[in-house]
Design an enzyme around this catalytic site. Structure first.
Site, PDB file in Angstrom:
ATOM      1  CE1 TYR A  92       6.077  -9.235 -89.866  1.00 22.21           C
ATOM      2  CE2 TYR A  92       5.797 -11.236 -91.147  1.00 22.21           C
ATOM      3  CZ  TYR A  92       5.276 -10.065 -90.619  1.00 22.21           C
ATOM      4  OH  TYR A  92       3.965  -9.744 -90.859  1.00 22.21           O
ATOM      5  CB  SER A 189      15.246 -10.077 -91.036  1.00 23.15           C
ATOM      6  OG  SER A 189      14.210  -9.946 -91.974  1.00 23.15           O
ATOM      7  CD  GLN A 190       9.709  -8.108 -86.702  1.00 24.80           C
ATOM      8  OE1 GLN A 190       8.568  -7.894 -87.063  1.00 24.80           O
ATOM      9  NE2 GLN A 190       9.997  -9.049 -85.815  1.00 24.80           N
ATOM     10  CG  HIS A 314      16.264 -12.288 -95.810  1.00 20.86           C
ATOM     11  ND1 HIS A 314      16.602 -10.945 -95.715  1.00 20.86           N
ATOM     12  CD2 HIS A 314      15.489 -12.554 -94.715  1.00 20.86           C
ATOM     13  CE1 HIS A 314      16.061 -10.429 -94.638  1.00 20.86           C
ATOM     14  NE2 HIS A 314      15.386 -11.386 -94.012  1.00 20.86           N
TER      15      HIS A 314
END
Length: 337
Positions: A92, A189-190, A314
């Site tokens: 993202y 992630s994204q 993350h």
């Protein structure tokens, strides 16, 4: 950040009821057919990347709505023929950036195709080159991309992105440096969520993939994420619904078309996931929900594994996960050779 989610034993067994819309497959077939009404028009222009061991091509192709999508194609210097290929999607706010910043898989001897995410590339120092100029981009939404067009799956931002991702596979297959029968998708992630979507939708587009490697994937089990984390980007949805109180059911219905749990079920290729147990951005239960459902359409014999990073947030495994992927990709490609 402490471990705040379910225990690892419970995560490994976590199979929540994530309702899939009855027309999920029809919706995505229509979306892909709509995109194919526009000529792909893929171009690969060689550039000077200032590197000695990697050659780079500036890529443009037609994504959703015919919009020009940018990317890079990296190959080992001097490559003349088709290679096993890794298609990568960004996290993202990330963009394709400078060509010297992300080319690991070309260094490993593969073709490495990177897709810009439309409208993004604004916070990582890796600028993107693909605007989101859709007419839907200006509809009411919270700052960011998570709620753009959220009142209808037809207008939701990630419809455009997921179609762009499948079109990226089609574009990659047009390069003489890409072996069309040896392609895997990956991203963090994204980018992990997009890779799950690409793996689920590739079959609907008649594209054969070899594997999918999502790291700490985003865009999975939206409802659970909104219940247990207020971190962005999921927090964008919370802020939107805090204001538009009458659109909760509408928003959840839209999100169900884009949920990695539902799209991952459609995948039929092996997968290597990763999860971080202290991750408040992509909570572990949302990742395991997608992992445990992944490949349900293919039955219980689908090959999949998940690397668990118990004390990471993350950032996940980072170089440790890349090391695991180097082994996994080599095995996947060797099995096809």
């Amino acid at each position: 950040m402490a471990m705040f989610d379910l225990s690892l034993d419970k995560l490994r067994a976590y199979r929540p009821e994530v309702a899939a819309p009855a027309d999920l497959v029809d919706f995505w077939r229509r979306s892909l057919e709509k995109a194919r009404a526009d000529d792909l028009s893929a171009t690969f222009t060689p550039i000077d990347n200032k590197l000695a061991v990697v050659d780079t091509y500036d890529v443009t192709y037609a994504g959703f709505g015919g919009a020009p999508i940018k990317g890079w194609l990296h190959v080992p210097a001097g490559t003349t023929g088709p290679l096993p290929t890794v298609v990568q999607y960004f996290g993202y706010s990330g963009g394709r950036g400078f060509p010297h910043t992300t080319n690991l898989w070309a260094q490993a001897g593969y073709a490495h195709f990177l897709m810009d995410t439309r409208g993004q590339g604004y916070s990582s120092g890796n600028p993107g080159g693909t605007p989101d100029d859709s007419a839907y981009a200006g509809l009411n939404h919270a700052p960011g991309f998570m709620t753009a067009g959220i009142t209808d799956p037809e207008t939701y931002y990630y419809r455009r992105v997921y179609v762009d991702a499948v079109r990226a596979l089609e574009a990659a297959r047009m390069s003489p440096f890409v072996d069309p029968d040896q392609i895997v998708v990956t991203g963090g992630s994204q980018g992990g969520g997009i890779s799950i979507a690409a793996a689920g939708l590739a079959g609907l587009a008649g594209i054969n993939l070899l594997g999918c490697a999502p790291d700490v994937p985003f865009l999975c089990h939206f409802e659970r994420a909104l219940q247990i984390t207020d971190k962005d980007p999921y927090g964008e949805i919370t802020r939107y619904l805090k204001g538009f109180r009458n659109e909760v059911e509408t928003a959840y219905r839209t999100l169900s078309y884009f949920d990695g749990v539902n799209l991952g079920r459609l995948a039929t290729v092996p997968a290597l996931f990763s999860v971080a147990l202290m991750d408040a951005i992509c909570p572990p239960s949302t990742v395991f929900a997608a992992y445990n459902a992944y490949g349900d359409a293919a039955g219980t014999n689908i090959q999949k594994d998940i690397k668990v990073y118990s004390h990471n947030e993350h950032e996940g495994g980072q170089t440790y996960q890349q090391d695991a992927q180097l082994d996994w990709f080599a095995n996947i490609f060797q099995s096809r050779a």
